[in-house]
Design an enzyme around this catalytic site. Structure first.
Site, PDB file in Angstrom:
ATOM      1  N   SER A 135       0.859  -1.174   0.000  1.00 22.85           N
ATOM      2  CA  SER A 135       0.000   0.000   0.000  1.00 22.85           C
ATOM      3  C   SER A 135       0.901   1.231   0.000  1.00 22.85           C
ATOM      4  O   SER A 135       1.705   1.411   0.910  1.00 22.85           O
ATOM      5  CB  SER A 135      -0.883  -0.031   1.254  1.00 22.85           C
ATOM      6  OG  SER A 135      -1.624   1.156   1.377  1.00 22.85           O
ATOM      7  N   LYS A 167      -1.110  -0.930  -4.383  1.00 22.16           N
ATOM      8  CA  LYS A 167      -2.312  -0.146  -4.069  1.00 22.16           C
ATOM      9  C   LYS A 167      -1.890   1.301  -3.859  1.00 22.16           C
ATOM     10  O   LYS A 167      -1.006   1.584  -3.057  1.00 22.16           O
ATOM     11  CB  LYS A 167      -2.946  -0.734  -2.813  1.00 22.16           C
ATOM     12  CG  LYS A 167      -3.994   0.117  -2.135  1.00 22.16           C
ATOM     13  CD  LYS A 167      -4.697  -0.674  -1.037  1.00 22.16           C
ATOM     14  CE  LYS A 167      -4.717   0.068   0.276  1.00 22.16           C
ATOM     15  NZ  LYS A 167      -5.379  -0.705   1.359  1.00 22.16           N
ATOM     16  N   LEU A 168      -2.525   2.196  -4.605  1.00 20.67           N
ATOM     17  CA  LEU A 168      -2.190   3.619  -4.500  1.00 20.67           C
ATOM     18  C   LEU A 168      -3.245   4.321  -3.659  1.00 20.67           C
ATOM     19  O   LEU A 168      -4.445   4.162  -3.896  1.00 20.67           O
ATOM     20  CB  LEU A 168      -2.175   4.266  -5.889  1.00 20.67           C
ATOM     21  CG  LEU A 168      -1.299   3.610  -6.961  1.00 20.67           C
ATOM     22  CD1 LEU A 168      -1.477   4.355  -8.293  1.00 20.67           C
ATOM     23  CD2 LEU A 168       0.170   3.615  -6.535  1.00 20.67           C
ATOM     24  N   LYS A 169      -2.811   5.103  -2.694  1.00 19.93           N
ATOM     25  CA  LYS A 169      -3.753   5.930  -1.942  1.00 19.93           C
ATOM     26  C   LYS A 169      -4.139   7.115  -2.822  1.00 19.93           C
ATOM     27  O   LYS A 169      -3.262   7.731  -3.456  1.00 19.93           O
ATOM     28  CB  LYS A 169      -3.098   6.419  -0.645  1.00 19.93           C
ATOM     29  CG  LYS A 169      -2.814   5.311   0.360  1.00 19.93           C
ATOM     30  CD  LYS A 169      -4.104   4.745   0.942  1.00 19.93           C
ATOM     31  CE  LYS A 169      -3.798   3.762   2.067  1.00 19.93           C
ATOM     32  NZ  LYS A 169      -5.031   3.245   2.705  1.00 19.93           N
ATOM     33  N   ASP A 229      -7.068   3.201  -3.147  1.00 23.38           N
ATOM     34  CA  ASP A 229      -7.782   3.256  -1.868  1.00 23.38           C
ATOM     35  C   ASP A 229      -8.018   4.711  -1.497  1.00 23.38           C
ATOM     36  O   ASP A 229      -7.065   5.476  -1.319  1.00 23.38           O
ATOM     37  CB  ASP A 229      -6.952   2.552  -0.781  1.00 23.38           C
ATOM     38  CG  ASP A 229      -7.684   2.462   0.554  1.00 23.38           C
ATOM     39  OD1 ASP A 229      -8.845   2.920   0.645  1.00 23.38           O
ATOM     40  OD2 ASP A 229      -7.090   1.915   1.511  1.00 23.38           O
ATOM     41  N   ASN A 262      -9.954   5.738   1.180  1.00 27.82           N
ATOM     42  CA  ASN A 262     -10.206   5.949   2.618  1.00 27.82           C
ATOM     43  C   ASN A 262     -11.314   6.973   2.868  1.00 27.82           C
ATOM     44  O   ASN A 262     -11.144   7.912   3.645  1.00 27.82           O
ATOM     45  CB  ASN A 262      -8.921   6.353   3.361  1.00 27.82           C
ATOM     46  CG  ASN A 262      -7.949   5.204   3.510  1.00 27.82           C
ATOM     47  OD1 ASN A 262      -6.901   5.188   2.849  1.00 27.82           O
ATOM     48  ND2 ASN A 262      -8.277   4.219   4.322  1.00 27.82           N
ATOM     49  N   GLU A 306     -11.042   0.942  -3.593  1.00 26.25           N
ATOM     50  CA  GLU A 306     -11.323   0.661  -2.178  1.00 26.25           C
ATOM     51  C   GLU A 306     -11.933   1.867  -1.480  1.00 26.25           C
ATOM     52  O   GLU A 306     -11.402   2.975  -1.552  1.00 26.25           O
ATOM     53  CB  GLU A 306     -10.012   0.243  -1.507  1.00 26.25           C
ATOM     54  CG  GLU A 306     -10.144  -0.204  -0.056  1.00 26.25           C
ATOM     55  CD  GLU A 306      -8.811  -0.709   0.512  1.00 26.25           C
ATOM     56  OE1 GLU A 306      -7.880  -1.020  -0.280  1.00 26.25           O
ATOM     57  OE2 GLU A 306      -8.693  -0.779   1.742  1.00 26.25           O
ATOM     58  N   ASP A 314     -13.603  -1.442   2.923  1.00 22.66           N
ATOM     59  CA  ASP A 314     -12.700  -1.598   4.062  1.00 22.66           C
ATOM     60  C   ASP A 314     -13.444  -1.038   5.287  1.00 22.66           C
ATOM     61  O   ASP A 314     -14.119  -1.778   6.012  1.00 22.66           O
ATOM     62  CB  ASP A 314     -11.383  -0.849   3.762  1.00 22.66           C
ATOM     63  CG  ASP A 314     -10.411  -0.766   4.930  1.00 22.66           C
ATOM     64  OD1 ASP A 314     -10.739  -1.224   6.034  1.00 22.66           O
ATOM     65  OD2 ASP A 314      -9.288  -0.217   4.760  1.00 22.66           O
ATOM     66  N   LYS A 341      -9.910  -7.202   7.769  1.00 22.65           N
ATOM     67  CA  LYS A 341      -8.967  -6.729   8.791  1.00 22.65           C
ATOM     68  C   LYS A 341      -9.408  -7.277  10.139  1.00 22.65           C
ATOM     69  O   LYS A 341     -10.568  -7.095  10.532  1.00 22.65           O
ATOM     70  CB  LYS A 341      -8.923  -5.199   8.856  1.00 22.65           C
ATOM     71  CG  LYS A 341      -8.142  -4.546   7.723  1.00 22.65           C
ATOM     72  CD  LYS A 341      -8.053  -3.043   7.919  1.00 22.65           C
ATOM     73  CE  LYS A 341      -7.325  -2.399   6.726  1.00 22.65           C
ATOM     74  NZ  LYS A 341      -7.401  -0.928   6.774  1.00 22.65           N
ATOM     75  N   GLY A 350      -4.137  -4.266   6.137  1.00 24.18           N
ATOM     76  CA  GLY A 350      -3.196  -4.070   7.238  1.00 24.18           C
ATOM     77  C   GLY A 350      -3.412  -2.731   7.894  1.00 24.18           C
ATOM     78  O   GLY A 350      -4.118  -1.858   7.360  1.00 24.18           O
TER      79      GLY A 350
HETATM   80  O1  OSB Z   1      -7.030   1.832   4.460  1.00 24.41           O
HETATM   81  O2  OSB Z   1      -6.004   0.009   4.277  1.00 24.41           O
HETATM   82  C1  OSB Z   1      -6.097   1.120   4.793  1.00 24.41           C
HETATM   83  C2  OSB Z   1      -3.040   1.785   6.975  1.00 24.41           C
HETATM   84  C3  OSB Z   1      -3.630   2.370   8.081  1.00 24.41           C
HETATM   85  C4  OSB Z   1      -4.988   2.572   8.075  1.00 24.41           C
HETATM   86  C5  OSB Z   1      -5.768   2.191   6.980  1.00 24.41           C
HETATM   87  C6  OSB Z   1      -5.180   1.590   5.883  1.00 24.41           C
HETATM   88  C7  OSB Z   1      -3.784   1.424   5.862  1.00 24.41           C
HETATM   89  C8  OSB Z   1      -3.071   0.886   4.715  1.00 24.41           C
HETATM   90  C9  OSB Z   1      -1.713   0.271   4.945  1.00 24.41           C
HETATM   91  O3  OSB Z   1      -3.482   0.968   3.577  1.00 24.41           O
HETATM   92  C10 OSB Z   1      -1.785  -1.200   5.050  1.00 24.41           C
HETATM   93  C11 OSB Z   1      -0.498  -1.796   5.577  1.00 24.41           C
HETATM   94  O4  OSB Z   1       0.481  -1.805   4.828  1.00 24.41           O
HETATM   95  O5  OSB Z   1      -0.472  -2.240   6.735  1.00 24.41           O
HETATM   96 MG    MG Z   2      -8.248   0.765   3.107  1.00 24.80          MG
END
Ligand code: OSB
Ligand code: MG
Length: 368
Positions: free
Chosen positions: A134, A161-163, A189, A191, A214, A239, A263, A291
Site C-alpha cells: 500500500s 495499491k495507490l492511496k 484506496d 479511505n 477501495e 474496508d 482486517k 493491514g
Molecule cells: O485503508 O487500508 C487502509 C493503513 C492504516 C490505516 C488504513 C489503511 C492502511 C493501509 C496500509 O493501507 C496497510 C499496511 O500496509 O499495513
Molecule cells: Mg483501506
C-alpha cells in the site's frame, strides 16, 4: 484458559517512511500490545492508530476500555476459551480493535499451550501468501510516486495499491499505468475521501483496469457505494464499512461490496475475521487481507488469515522492512513476492526480548 495477568505494553515504533492517506499522515506508531499470562503466555497487537481518524477507535481509547471494561469482564468470566472471548466481551459496544487484540493474545496463549499453529488450526491452504504493498500519497507528487512504485516492483511485490484523494487520483493512476504497463496488478484506496457527486471522476478510473477501488465513500454510505457500483465497471472493495461479519453480508446483499478487505482489528477479532472470510466464500466475493501498519505480532495473524482458501487476492501484508528498520519479532521477508506463513505454535512469533527492551515505553499490569 484461566488468565492470571494481562499487561498493556506500549512500544514506540518509527516508520521507515511517513505514510500519508486521505485522512492524514502517520510517521510512527505508538503500539499497544497485550501480553496475557496463565497456563501459557500470549501476545496480541491492537491495531488502533494514535488518533480516531480511520474509525472512531484510537490507542488511548483502546487502552482505557481494555483497562476499565474489557479485561475486568474477562477476569470475571473465569476460565475462557478463545472462542468464548467474543461473547464475554459482547456487552461492551464497539471497540472492536481493542477486543481483537485481547482475543488474539488469548488465542495465541491457548494455541501455544496446545502446541498448535494459528494458520493450521483454521484450515490454512498455503504456507506462503502473495504480498502487495500500500503506497501512501508522497510529498513529492507523481514523480516521487513513480520512484516509490518502481522500488516496490523491483522488490517483487505482486500488487500495488495507490492511496488517492480528490486532486490526487486520475493523474497519478494514469502515470503509474503509463510507466509500468498493463500487467502490474493495481488498485486504489480513497479511505472515504469522496462523495456520490464525485462519481463522474471515479468512473474515469475505469480506463485503468484497476483490480478494485477501495472505500470511496464514508463507512456508513452503504447505498451510495451500491449506486456507484451501478455505474462503475471497476469492482468496489469495502474496508471501513465492513465492521462485522453481518455488516459484510449486508453490504454484499446491497450490491455495495464486490471485493472485501478483511482486517482482524476492524472486524473485532481473528474469529469474526474467519467468519467474514466464510461469508465471502459463500457469496463468491473475492477477499484479501488488509493491514494497519502492524508490527510482526499483528502481521503474523494477518498472514495466517491470508493463508485461508477464500483469500484469493494479494493483500497489504508487506514485509517488515516496508515499515520498520527493526521489527519487534523475527522479520517477515519478501521471497518471490510472498511472505512465509509462520508455522510455530500460536501466532508463531513473539517479541524479541532485546528489541522490546529498546522500544518499550510503558507497561501496565492488570491482575485477575
Ligand atoms: O485503508 O487500508 C487502509 C493503513 C492504516 C490505516 C488504513 C489503511 C492502511 C493501509 C496500509 O493501507 C496497510 C499496511 O500496509 O499495513
Ligand atoms: Mg483501506
Amino acid at each position: 484458559m484461566r488468565i492470571e495477568t494481562v499487561e498493556l505494553v506500549r512500544v514506540a515504533m518509527p516508520l521507515v517512511v511517513p505514510f500519508r492517506t486521505s485522512f492524514g499522515v502517520q510517521r510512527s506508531r505508538d503500539v499497544l500490545l497485550l501480553h496475557v499470562t496463565g497456563e501459557d503466555e500470549g501476545w496480541g497487537e491492537c491495531t488502533t492508530p494514535d488518533a480516531p481518524i480511520y474509525s472512531s477507535e484510537y490507542t488511548e481509547g483502546a487502552a482505557a476500555v481494555l483497562r476499565d471494561h474489557l479485561v475486568p469482564r474477562l477476569f470475571a468470566a473465569g476460565d475462557v476459551a478463545a472462542t468464548e472471548v467474543g461473547s464475554a466481551l459482547a456487552p461492551v459496544r464497539g471497540h472492536r480493535m481493542a477486543k481483537a487484540a485481547l482475543e488474539l493474545a488469548i488465542l495465541d496463549a491457548e494455541l501455544r499451550a496446545a502446541g498448535r499453529g494459528l494458520a493450521a488450526s483454521f484450515g490454512a491452504v498455503r504456507d506462503r501468501v502473495p504480498a502487495g504493498v500500500s503506497v501512501g500519497i508522497p510529498e513529492g507528487g507523481v514523480p516521487e510516486l513513480l520512484e516509490v512504485v518502481a522500488g516496490h516492483l523491483d522488490e517483487g511485490y505482486l500488487r500495488v495499491k495507490l492511496k488517492i484523494e480528490p486532486g490526487f487520483d486520475l493523474e497519478p493512476v494514469a502515470a503509474v499505468r503509463e510507466r509500468f504497463g498493463e500487467s502490474v496488478a493495481l488498485s486504489v484506496d480513497a479511505n472515504t475521501a469522496y462523495r456520490l457527486d464525485d462519481a463522474p471522476t471515479l468512473v474515469q478510473l475505469d480506463a485503468f483496469e484497476l483490480a478494485y477501488v477501495e472505500q470511496p465513500f464514508p463507512a456508513d454510505h452503504l447505498m451510495d457505494h451500491a449506486r456507484l457500483a451501478d455505474v462503475l465497471a471497476t469492482p468496489i472493495c469495502l474496508d471501513e464499512s465492513l465492521s462485522s461479519p453481518t455488516a459484510t453480508a449486508d453490504a454484499v446483499t446491497a450490491g455495495a461490496c464486490e471485493v472485501a478487505n478483511l482486517k482482524i482489528g476492524r472486524l473485532g477479532g481473528f474469529l469474526p475475521a474467519v467468519a467474514t472470510h466464510d461469508i465471502c466464500v459463500e457469496r463468491g466475493v473475492p477477499a484479501w487481507v488488509g493491514g494497519m501498519l502492524e508490527t510482526g505480532i499483528g502481521r503474523a495473524a494477518n498472514v495466517a488469515l491470508a493463508a485461508l482458501a477464500g483469500v484469493t487476492l494479494p493483500g497489504d501484508t508487506s514485509a517488515s522492512a516496508r515499515y520498520w528498520r527493526v521489527d519487534l519479532t523475527e522479520p517477515f521477508a519478501l521471497v518471490d513476492g510472498h511472505l512465509e506463513v509462520p508455522a510455530g505454535p500460536g501466532v508463531g512469533v513473539a517479541p524479541l526480548e532485546d528489541v522490546l527492551a529498546e522500544v518499550e515505553t510503558g507497561r501496565e499490569v492488570l491482575r485477575a
